[in-house]
Design an enzyme around this catalytic site. Sequence first.
Site, PDB file in Angstrom:
ATOM      1  N   GLN A  79       0.814  -1.222   0.000  1.00  0.00           N
ATOM      2  CA  GLN A  79       0.000   0.000   0.000  1.00  0.00           C
ATOM      3  C   GLN A  79       0.844   1.267   0.000  1.00  0.00           C
ATOM      4  O   GLN A  79       0.289   2.371   0.061  1.00  0.00           O
ATOM      5  CB  GLN A  79      -0.949   0.014   1.212  1.00  0.00           C
ATOM      6  CG  GLN A  79      -1.919  -1.142   1.270  1.00  0.00           C
ATOM      7  CD  GLN A  79      -2.972  -1.106   0.158  1.00  0.00           C
ATOM      8  OE1 GLN A  79      -3.202  -0.089  -0.498  1.00  0.00           O
ATOM      9  NE2 GLN A  79      -3.625  -2.238  -0.063  1.00  0.00           N
ATOM     10  N   LYS A 101      -1.762  -3.702  -7.674  1.00  0.00           N
ATOM     11  CA  LYS A 101      -2.172  -2.525  -6.882  1.00  0.00           C
ATOM     12  C   LYS A 101      -1.460  -1.259  -7.343  1.00  0.00           C
ATOM     13  O   LYS A 101      -1.664  -0.188  -6.802  1.00  0.00           O
ATOM     14  CB  LYS A 101      -1.902  -2.769  -5.396  1.00  0.00           C
ATOM     15  CG  LYS A 101      -2.819  -3.853  -4.843  1.00  0.00           C
ATOM     16  CD  LYS A 101      -2.609  -4.103  -3.381  1.00  0.00           C
ATOM     17  CE  LYS A 101      -3.562  -5.213  -2.927  1.00  0.00           C
ATOM     18  NZ  LYS A 101      -3.356  -5.596  -1.547  1.00  0.00           N
TER      19      LYS A 101
END
Length: 420
Positions: free
Chosen positions: A208, A231
């Site tokens: 993240q 991601k």
Amino acid sequence: MTLAKEKTVVDIVRADFPILKEKVNGKPLVYLDNAATSQKPLQVINSLQDYYQEYNSNVHRGAHCLSGKATDAYEGARDRVAKFVNASSRQEIVYTRNATEAINLVAYSWAMNNLQPGDEIIFSVMEHHSNIVPWHFVAQKTGAVLKHVELTSEETFDLDQFKQLLSDKTKLVSVVHVSNTLGCINPVKEICHLAHQQGAKVLIDACQSVPHMPVDVQDMDCDWLVASGHKMCAPSGIGFLYGKQEILQEMPPFLGGGEMIADVYLDHSTYGELPHKFEAGTPAIGEAIALGAAVDYLTTIGMDKIHAYEAELTAYLFQELGKIPQIRIYGPKPDANGEGRAALAAFTAGQIHANDLSTFLDEYGVAIRSGHHCTQPLHRHLDIPATARASLSFYNTREEIDVFVKALKETIEFFSGFLG
Ligand SMILES: *Cc1c(COP(=O)(O)O)cnc(C)c1O
């Protein structure tokens, strides 16, 4: 002359993402599930298509032209990833299927072979299941002991408690850089420094952080770092492990087979150089090339700019959600500039179940996540069954936040009729 509305940078960026023009349930898609997977720009989609259409071939094998071209593109993408996280050498980047496989590689190759009964592994209560379950395997096999760091009153990583847990028994620290649920940004540089003082190694789960801010493995001084391509605007099926060269050199192969060998005899084999020693079998060639295209795309916009824009969105998201009294957001608050946490909000809304929230919001074309987000121990620690989560990316807009917040308010109002 008519005054045309000036195109903003985000308007230009959005044009690169065809999916953002899709309609969902008759409404324009508002995609706020970026922490689960990001959308892909045309530059990435095209690079995958070009590979299959123009030079599909296996890598490192053929003397023919197409194989050479595929090998150059595949290895060129590795150079881009190495530069992107500031690895000191391209040999320090190992392609994996995703972050989960990268963590398992370290668990099986390093931890299974280096840990003894009583050695300690420290992770935190906010870890993704991918950074917990492999350590269960290691503990069961080696007798290593698992310790975990809990939360401060601001719902961030408790550094003081971490210092107390650290000792000369600590052999491995494995922590998340940015929590996919709390959104807190953990002090990874300090964590690495403190762990190294005790002789422990450190793995950082950067799933993240890498897509949203500049990440520098040398400055952080981590021993390993993992991330998933899907991601960070790349396809699924490709991720990477960064490892310090001298550590990767000492680690035995994880999987055996083609591509990872130097010479094979009937009774034994010798292994290839880094990073090929860890890349057994035909890899995800097109996906790796497309990961390189994703890195180019992010770099062209600039990770500093991406981070700054997402901080602006974060400030706005928290301001607007703050106006809804039933909403409780988990994790630290952003500062006035939206800094100090990630561009996501995991929340509950009174007694309404998170799955009901996301199902209702879907009717408005708004995609958010609900459930435990692969952080069950964290949800148990917070004593909640589930949260809803809106997670932003650099292609989201204030207008989309407005659509989301309006839909959320209407949903809460609807439920208040019978939940009270
Ligand atoms: C998504 C995620 C993972 C797992 O990524 P995979 O792509 O499923 O391997 C691990 N940690 C964090 C913090 C994540 O957000």
